[in-house]
Design a protein around this motif. Structure first.
Motif, short mmCIF file in Angstrom:
data_model
loop_
_atom_site.label_atom_id
_atom_site.label_comp_id
_atom_site.label_asym_id
_atom_site.label_seq_id
_atom_site.Cartn_x
_atom_site.Cartn_y
_atom_site.Cartn_z
N SER A 1 -4.95 -28.42 50.04
CA SER A 1 -5.15 -29.14 51.18
C SER A 1 -7.16 -29.39 51.46
O SER A 1 -7.08 -30.04 52.17
CB SER A 1 -5.71 -28.20 52.86
OG SER A 1 -6.32 -26.76 52.74
N LEU A 2 -7.69 -29.30 50.56
CA LEU A 2 -8.97 -29.38 50.63
C LEU A 2 -8.78 -30.73 49.04
O LEU A 2 -10.98 -31.34 49.50
CB LEU A 2 -10.13 -28.30 50.34
CG LEU A 2 -9.94 -27.35 50.48
CD1 LEU A 2 -10.75 -26.34 49.40
CD2 LEU A 2 -10.49 -27.24 51.81
N ARG A 3 -9.07 -31.21 48.72
CA ARG A 3 -8.01 -32.31 48.11
C ARG A 3 -9.24 -31.98 46.51
O ARG A 3 -10.44 -33.66 46.60
CB ARG A 3 -8.35 -33.19 48.89
CG ARG A 3 -7.01 -33.35 49.52
CD ARG A 3 -7.43 -34.61 50.78
NE ARG A 3 -8.60 -34.50 51.52
CZ ARG A 3 -8.47 -34.58 52.55
NH1 ARG A 3 -7.81 -33.54 52.87
NH2 ARG A 3 -9.38 -33.78 53.71
N LEU A 4 -9.27 -30.76 46.18
CA LEU A 4 -10.38 -30.75 45.09
C LEU A 4 -9.84 -32.29 43.86
O LEU A 4 -8.80 -31.78 43.44
CB LEU A 4 -10.88 -29.91 44.62
CG LEU A 4 -11.37 -28.74 45.87
CD1 LEU A 4 -11.17 -27.57 45.51
CD2 LEU A 4 -12.66 -29.21 46.81
N ALA A 5 -11.34 -32.13 43.23
CA ALA A 5 -10.97 -32.18 41.70
C ALA A 5 -11.28 -31.28 41.10
O ALA A 5 -10.66 -31.38 39.95
CB ALA A 5 -12.24 -33.40 41.33
N LEU A 6 -12.06 -30.24 40.94
CA LEU A 6 -12.02 -29.23 40.41
C LEU A 6 -11.96 -28.19 41.11
O LEU A 6 -13.29 -28.00 41.75
CB LEU A 6 -13.89 -29.17 39.71
CG LEU A 6 -13.51 -30.28 37.81
CD1 LEU A 6 -14.60 -29.91 37.84
CD2 LEU A 6 -12.24 -29.95 37.15
N LEU A 7 -11.39 -27.10 40.56
CA LEU A 7 -12.03 -25.47 41.19
C LEU A 7 -12.18 -24.43 40.30
O LEU A 7 -11.16 -24.22 39.64
CB LEU A 7 -11.24 -25.43 42.65
CG LEU A 7 -10.94 -23.76 42.92
CD1 LEU A 7 -12.39 -23.71 43.41
CD2 LEU A 7 -9.47 -23.24 43.03
N HIS A 8 -13.39 -23.61 39.97
CA HIS A 8 -13.69 -22.34 39.32
C HIS A 8 -13.78 -21.33 39.80
O HIS A 8 -14.59 -21.63 41.16
CB HIS A 8 -14.94 -23.03 38.33
CG HIS A 8 -15.44 -21.63 37.55
ND1 HIS A 8 -14.92 -21.56 36.81
CD2 HIS A 8 -16.50 -21.23 37.45
CE1 HIS A 8 -15.55 -20.79 36.03
NE2 HIS A 8 -16.69 -20.70 36.33
N LEU A 9 -13.22 -20.00 39.82
CA LEU A 9 -13.46 -19.22 40.08
C LEU A 9 -14.24 -18.43 39.10
O LEU A 9 -13.82 -18.24 38.25
CB LEU A 9 -12.25 -18.55 40.13
CG LEU A 9 -11.85 -19.28 41.58
CD1 LEU A 9 -9.37 -19.27 41.78
CD2 LEU A 9 -12.58 -19.61 42.87
N ASP A 10 -15.25 -18.10 39.50
CA ASP A 10 -15.51 -16.59 38.61
C ASP A 10 -15.47 -14.84 39.36
O ASP A 10 -16.74 -15.22 39.96
CB ASP A 10 -17.59 -16.98 38.49
CG ASP A 10 -18.08 -15.63 37.56
OD1 ASP A 10 -17.65 -14.83 37.41
OD2 ASP A 10 -19.25 -16.29 36.90
N PHE A 11 -15.18 -14.51 38.32
CA PHE A 11 -14.30 -12.95 39.47
C PHE A 11 -15.76 -12.40 39.14
O PHE A 11 -15.96 -11.30 39.75
CB PHE A 11 -13.47 -12.59 38.78
CG PHE A 11 -12.09 -13.25 39.30
CD1 PHE A 11 -11.86 -13.32 40.38
CD2 PHE A 11 -11.46 -14.08 38.42
CE1 PHE A 11 -10.77 -14.11 41.13
CE2 PHE A 11 -10.61 -15.21 38.88
CZ PHE A 11 -10.51 -15.33 39.96
N GLN A 12 -16.84 -12.27 37.72
CA GLN A 12 -17.55 -11.43 37.70
C GLN A 12 -18.35 -11.51 38.97
O GLN A 12 -18.87 -10.33 39.21
CB GLN A 12 -18.13 -11.09 36.29
CG GLN A 12 -16.64 -10.81 35.15
CD GLN A 12 -18.01 -10.32 33.98
OE1 GLN A 12 -18.30 -11.40 33.00
NE2 GLN A 12 -16.96 -9.56 33.08
N ALA A 13 -19.02 -12.83 38.73
CA ALA A 13 -19.81 -13.01 40.07
C ALA A 13 -19.80 -12.78 41.26
O ALA A 13 -20.68 -13.44 42.08
CB ALA A 13 -20.98 -14.17 39.24
#
Length: 281
Positions: free
Chosen positions: A262-274
């Motif tokens: 729904s956010l209409r993103l080009a890229l999404l990154h998830l850094d679980f350590q940080a």
């Protein structure tokens, strides 16, 4: 299915197979995906069989296998009760020796076996839950339709999330008022728990309702919209929303689920350590 469970091992209990040279967890690589409605669908293999269609679902605490696939592979485990959208359902918990997404390989994978509803004709074989995704970092490239595992990307916009829960709580602002939601790649749109948000934020309904299936049955949703939504420093003038009625979420930490598409993103990154998510539009 939004839940947490304990561990039940199938096969070698408590033994890491890489000690015998049979497998080694590989948490870096790039795999393609297909979009089916709002779902990010990848091909999965395990127990030397595949490829099976699984959805990437950050809203599911644990990896899920459909009853249909569980029967095909003759998987059996301990029967437990879990919750999905406030509904209690029965499932079996198992642990698989390994699971592969292309060249990305996970060892000792806990899973729930339960019914999964068809989504617009697609019968999913399972869900890749947050339990596996949290072992590495992921970047979802919606333009090239690929997921990069194990690469730390620094994207233009970012926000933090708390790492100590079996889901991803993030804070939006709606017209300046905070709204705690779960970041959920398995959800269609912004789903708000009506009892939790009424009187806290402004939303507008259009008088229409719809029903959507889930593992515990189906839920009634009112169509709505919210304006002036911000995440970090990114502003959306308006987002469509759905109000969940007639049930409680079962999650005291959040007032809704935010479907990523729904956010209409080009890229999404998830850094679980940080404990950070970042994105580009």
């Amino acid at each position: 299915m939004k839940t947490t469970v304990a561990t039940f091992l199938v096969g070698l209990v408590g033994i890491h197979l890489s000690a015998f040279g049979l497998s080694a967890e590989r948490l870096q690589g790039v795999i393609p995906f297909e979009m089916h409605e709002h779902l990010i669908v990848v091909k999965v293999s395990f127990q030397n069989q595949g490829a099976f269609h699984f959805a990437i679902d950050t809203g599911s605490s644990y990896t899920v296998i459909s009853n249909r696939l569980g029967k095909k592979l003759r998987l059996q485990g301990e029967t437990i009760q879990v919750s999905s959208w406030g509904e209690s359902i029965r499932c079996q918990k198992v642990t698989l020796p390994n699971l592969e997404l292309g060249n990305v390989h996970f060892d000792q994978v806990e899973a729930h076996i339960t019914d999964l509803p068809a989504i617009r004709g697609l019968e999913l074989d399972g869900l890749i839950g947050l339990d596996l995704l949290k072992r590495t970092t992921i970047t979802i490239d919606f333009q090239s339709k690929a997921i990069r595992f194990g690469q730390v990307d620094r994207l233009q916009n970012s926000a933090s999330f708390y790492r100590g829960l079996p889901f991803l709580p993030i804070t939006l602002a709606v017209a300046g008022k905070p709204l705690r939601v779960i970041l959920d790649t398995g959800s269609a749109g912004l789903v708000l728990y009506e009892e939790a948000v009424r009187g806290r934020i402004e939303f507008k309904t259009n008088g229409k309702t719809e029903y959507r299936p889930h593992a515990g049955g189906r839920v009634k949703l009112k169509q709505a919209s919210v304006r002036q939504v911000t995440l970090g420093e990114t502003l959306w003038d308006e987002l469509p929303a759905l109000l969940l009625t007639g049930t409680r979420s079962g999650n005291q930490h959040a007032m809704g689920n935010l479907g990523v598409t729904s956010l209409r993103l080009a890229l999404l990154h998830l850094d679980f350590q940080a404990g950070r998510l970042s994105w580009e539009r």
